[in-house]
Design an enzyme around this catalytic site. Structure first.
Site, PDB file in Angstrom:
ATOM      1  N   GLU A  95       0.835  -1.204   0.000  1.00 56.38           N
ATOM      2  CA  GLU A  95       0.000   0.000   0.000  1.00 56.38           C
ATOM      3  C   GLU A  95       0.869   1.253   0.000  1.00 56.38           C
ATOM      4  OE1 GLU A  95      -2.424   1.622  -0.527  1.00 56.38           O
ATOM      5  OE2 GLU A  95      -4.275   1.046   0.458  1.00 56.38           O
ATOM      6  N   ASP A  96       0.332   2.327  -0.571  1.00 56.50           N
ATOM      7  CA  ASP A  96       1.059   3.589  -0.588  1.00 56.50           C
ATOM      8  C   ASP A  96       1.067   4.244   0.785  1.00 56.50           C
ATOM      9  OD1 ASP A  96      -1.678   4.129  -0.633  1.00 56.50           O
ATOM     10  OD2 ASP A  96      -1.623   5.414  -2.390  1.00 56.50           O
ATOM     11  N   ASP A  99      -3.902   5.545   6.273  1.00 55.09           N
ATOM     12  CA  ASP A  99      -4.429   6.768   6.877  1.00 55.09           C
ATOM     13  C   ASP A  99      -5.378   6.348   8.007  1.00 55.09           C
ATOM     14  OD1 ASP A  99      -4.966   9.536   7.046  1.00 55.09           O
ATOM     15  OD2 ASP A  99      -6.576   9.420   5.588  1.00 55.09           O
ATOM     16  N   PHE A 148      -1.872  16.254   4.117  1.00 52.87           N
ATOM     17  CA  PHE A 148      -2.244  15.586   2.879  1.00 52.87           C
ATOM     18  C   PHE A 148      -1.066  15.678   1.912  1.00 52.87           C
ATOM     19  CE2 PHE A 148      -4.187  14.717  -1.164  1.00 52.87           C
ATOM     20  CZ  PHE A 148      -5.033  13.672  -0.841  1.00 52.87           C
ATOM     21  N   VAL A 149      -0.611  14.530   1.430  1.00 54.19           N
ATOM     22  CA  VAL A 149       0.579  14.497   0.583  1.00 54.19           C
ATOM     23  C   VAL A 149       0.276  13.898  -0.789  1.00 54.19           C
ATOM     24  CG1 VAL A 149       2.273  14.484   2.457  1.00 54.19           C
ATOM     25  CG2 VAL A 149       1.285  12.308   1.699  1.00 54.19           C
ATOM     26  N   ARG A 161       0.417  12.206  -9.381  1.00 56.78           N
ATOM     27  CA  ARG A 161       0.996  10.881  -9.096  1.00 56.78           C
ATOM     28  C   ARG A 161       2.435  10.748  -9.565  1.00 56.78           C
ATOM     29  NH1 ARG A 161      -3.109   7.491  -7.239  1.00 56.78           N
ATOM     30  NH2 ARG A 161      -5.148   7.724  -8.202  1.00 56.78           N
TER      31      ARG A 161
HETATM   32  P1  IMP Z   1      -7.581   5.001   4.600  1.00 57.87           P
HETATM   33  O1  IMP Z   1      -8.646   4.026   4.217  1.00 57.87           O
HETATM   34  O2  IMP Z   1      -8.158   6.194   5.308  1.00 57.87           O
HETATM   35  O3  IMP Z   1      -6.438   4.401   5.360  1.00 57.87           O
HETATM   36  O4  IMP Z   1      -7.038   5.644   3.283  1.00 57.87           O
HETATM   37  C1  IMP Z   1      -6.171   4.994   2.470  1.00 57.87           C
HETATM   38  C2  IMP Z   1      -6.201   5.597   1.087  1.00 57.87           C
HETATM   39  O5  IMP Z   1      -6.557   6.986   1.107  1.00 57.87           O
HETATM   40  C3  IMP Z   1      -4.835   5.512   0.497  1.00 57.87           C
HETATM   41  O6  IMP Z   1      -4.661   4.309  -0.222  1.00 57.87           O
HETATM   42  C4  IMP Z   1      -4.799   6.737  -0.375  1.00 57.87           C
HETATM   43  O7  IMP Z   1      -5.341   6.424  -1.633  1.00 57.87           O
HETATM   44  C5  IMP Z   1      -5.712   7.719   0.278  1.00 57.87           C
HETATM   45  N1  IMP Z   1      -4.960   8.696   1.084  1.00 57.87           N
HETATM   46  C6  IMP Z   1      -4.878   8.786   2.421  1.00 57.87           C
HETATM   47  N2  IMP Z   1      -4.086   9.795   2.808  1.00 57.87           N
HETATM   48  C7  IMP Z   1      -3.648  10.361   1.666  1.00 57.87           C
HETATM   49  C8  IMP Z   1      -2.761  11.477   1.387  1.00 57.87           C
HETATM   50  O8  IMP Z   1      -2.200  12.153   2.258  1.00 57.87           O
HETATM   51  N3  IMP Z   1      -2.541  11.742   0.073  1.00 57.87           N
HETATM   52  C9  IMP Z   1      -3.111  11.032  -0.943  1.00 57.87           C
HETATM   53  N4  IMP Z   1      -3.918   9.982  -0.723  1.00 57.87           N
HETATM   54  C10 IMP Z   1      -4.192   9.669   0.565  1.00 57.87           C
HETATM   55 MG    MG Z   2      -5.149   5.382  -3.053  1.00 54.98          MG
END
Ligand code: IMP
Ligand code: MG
Length: 176
Positions: A95-96, A99, A148-149, A161
């Site tokens: 995963e990237d 969050d 937010f990055v 991207r």
């Molecule tokens: P989560 O379900 O809240 O953990 O969010 C995960 C997904 O939200 C990641 O795979 C990203 O696609 C997106 N995301 C969360 N934070 C960021 C950020 O700071 N920049 C860009 N995408 C984000």
């Molecule tokens: Mg994503």
């Protein structure tokens, strides 16, 4: 606007090399399938897998949330499924960024439903202060504050991207 460079290219290279050696050490005796969570993890995924010490099978999955504000566990939709049979395999989900953890929790559940032998998670970035669910992340590159990055795969509305480093992004209306 792109406010500030948060992680430069050299740091990314070093962090990914370190992750690759930690993950490589974990591959002993495994039958590994590395799964890239599209699209965000794609840049990280190629850099990481190119540096692994052993051959691995790779596959790709894409999910989408049904709207961030209402997202909760069980809400991701499968956009693109795996093509490889992962039953009995040792899966590494790549995963990237983690969050709230909600997306990852759903991806983990989706993967377990295909009866792998084991599941581990490799994340480039993590924002621990934002976590809503206690999701398992086995290998983390860097922990970052709640900003937010974008870049190196991460987007804002599908943009940025392909930036080679990671920047803090502030939507135009919120610049102050
Ligand atoms: P989560 O379900 O809240 O953990 O969010 C995960 C997904 O939200 C990641 O795979 C990203 O696609 C997106 N995301 C969360 N934070 C960021 C950020 O700071 N920049 C860009 N995408 C984000
Ligand atoms: Mg994503």
């Amino acid at each position: 606007m792109l406010r500030e460079k948060v992680i430069d290219g050299e740091t990314l290279t070093r962090v990914i090399a370190d992750l690759a050696s930690r993950v490589s050490a974990d591959l002993e005796g495994k039958d590994p399938v590395f799964i890239c969570v599209l699209k965000g993890a794609s840049y990280f995924f190629t850099h990481l897998t190119l540096r692994l010490a052993a051959p691995v099978v790779v596959d790709f999955i894409q999910v989408s949330s049904y709207g961030a504000s209402t997202s909760s566990s069980g809400t991701v939709a499968l956009v693109k499924d795996l093509t490889v049979d992962i039953s009995g395999k040792d899966v590494y989900i790549v995963e990237d960024i983690v969050d709230t953890g909600l997306t990852l929790a759903d991806v983990i559940a989706l993967v377990w439903a295909r009866h792998p032998r084991s599941v581990k998670v490799v994340g480039l970035l993590s924002k621990p202060s934002r976590r809503k669910v206690d999701v398992q992340v086995d290998f983390i590159g860097l922990e970052i504050p709640d900003r937010f990055v974008v870049g190196f795969g991460l987007d804002f509305a599908e943009r940025f991207r392909n930036l080679p480093e990671i920047w803090e992004y502030v939507p135009e209306g919120e610049v102050g």
